[in-house]
Design a protein around this motif. Structure first.
Motif, short mmCIF file in Angstrom:
data_model
loop_
_atom_site.label_atom_id
_atom_site.label_comp_id
_atom_site.label_asym_id
_atom_site.label_seq_id
_atom_site.Cartn_x
_atom_site.Cartn_y
_atom_site.Cartn_z
N ALA A 1 -5.57 6.67 2.21
CA ALA A 1 -5.06 6.73 0.83
C ALA A 1 -3.90 7.71 0.69
O ALA A 1 -3.03 7.53 -0.18
CB ALA A 1 -6.18 7.11 -0.13
N THR B 1 2.81 1.27 0.32
CA THR B 1 1.86 1.00 -0.75
C THR B 1 0.52 0.70 -0.10
O THR B 1 0.42 -0.19 0.73
CB THR B 1 2.31 -0.21 -1.60
N THR C 1 -9.11 0.66 -1.43
CA THR C 1 -10.39 -0.02 -1.45
C THR C 1 -10.40 -1.24 -0.52
O THR C 1 -11.37 -1.47 0.19
CB THR C 1 -10.76 -0.47 -2.88
N SER C 2 -9.31 -1.99 -0.49
CA SER C 2 -9.27 -3.18 0.37
C SER C 2 -8.61 -2.91 1.72
O SER C 2 -8.76 -3.69 2.65
CB SER C 2 -8.53 -4.32 -0.33
N THR D 1 -3.55 -5.37 6.85
CA THR D 1 -4.78 -4.78 6.37
C THR D 1 -5.25 -3.75 7.40
O THR D 1 -5.39 -4.08 8.57
CB THR D 1 -5.88 -5.84 6.15
N ASN E 1 -3.61 0.05 -0.81
CA ASN E 1 -4.77 -0.21 -1.66
C ASN E 1 -5.97 0.30 -0.86
O ASN E 1 -6.44 -0.36 0.06
CB ASN E 1 -4.90 -1.70 -1.96
N ASP F 1 -5.39 -2.99 2.15
CA ASP F 1 -4.12 -3.71 2.21
C ASP F 1 -2.96 -2.72 2.16
O ASP F 1 -2.93 -1.83 1.30
CB ASP F 1 -4.00 -4.70 1.06
N ASP G 1 -0.02 6.54 0.68
CA ASP G 1 0.55 5.79 -0.43
C ASP G 1 1.72 6.54 -1.07
O ASP G 1 1.66 7.74 -1.25
CB ASP G 1 -0.53 5.52 -1.48
#
Length: 121
Positions: free
Chosen positions: A54, A86, A90-91, A115, A88, A93, A57
Motif C-alpha cells: 500500500a 496506483t 485490497t485486491s 496484480t 488497490n 491491482d 501508491d
C-alpha cells in the motif's frame, strides 16, 4: 555533367534524411524499451515487498524508500521521465504509468497493469 551532379546530390540528401529518420526511430524505441524495463522492475520490487504494498501508491511514493529510489531512476533514465503508481491494496491491482518527453517535444506514456498479491491458500 551538371544534371548528373544534381541528381547525385539529391540522392545523397535523401540518404541523409533517411539516416536521421532511422536514428530518431531507434532512439524512441530504446526509450520505450527502457520504460517497459523500469515498469517491470517496480513490479518486481513490489512482489518482494508484499507487506508494504500500500505504501507504493501515489506519484511521489516518498514514504517507501524502494519506490522513491525507483522514481529517481526513472527521472535519470528517461528524458523528462516521471513515474506514477496506483495500488488497490485490497485486491492487489497495480497500475504503473511512466511518462517521458522526447527532445522534439513529443510526450509518451507507458502503462502496465498487474496484480501483486499473496497466493490464496
Amino acid at each position: 555533367m551538371l544534371v548528373a551532379l544534381l541528381i547525385f546530390m539529391l540522392g545523397v540528401l535523401g540518404l541523409v534524411g533517411l539516416q536521421a529518420s532511422m536514428t530518431r526511430a531507434q532512439t524512441e524505441s530504446k526509450v520505450r524499451a527502457d520504460a517497459a524495463y523500469l515498469a517491470s522492475e517496480l513490479n518486481g520490487r513490489m512482489w518482494s515487498d508484499l507487506a508494504n504494498l500500500a505504501s507504493y501508491d501515489g506519484t511521489g511514493c516518498a514514504s517507501q524508500a524502494r519506490c522513491s529510489e525507483w522514481q529517481s531512476k526513472v527521472g535519470s533514465s528517461l528524458p523528462g521521465g516521471t513515474g506514477a503508481v496506483t495500488v488497490n491494496a485490497t485486491s492487489g491491482d497495480v497500475a504503473v504509468t511512466i511518462s517521458w518527453t522526447m527532445p522534439n517535444g513529443e510526450t509518451h506514456r507507458y502503462v502496465t497493469h498487474t496484480t501483486v498479491a499473496k497466493a490464496a491458500n
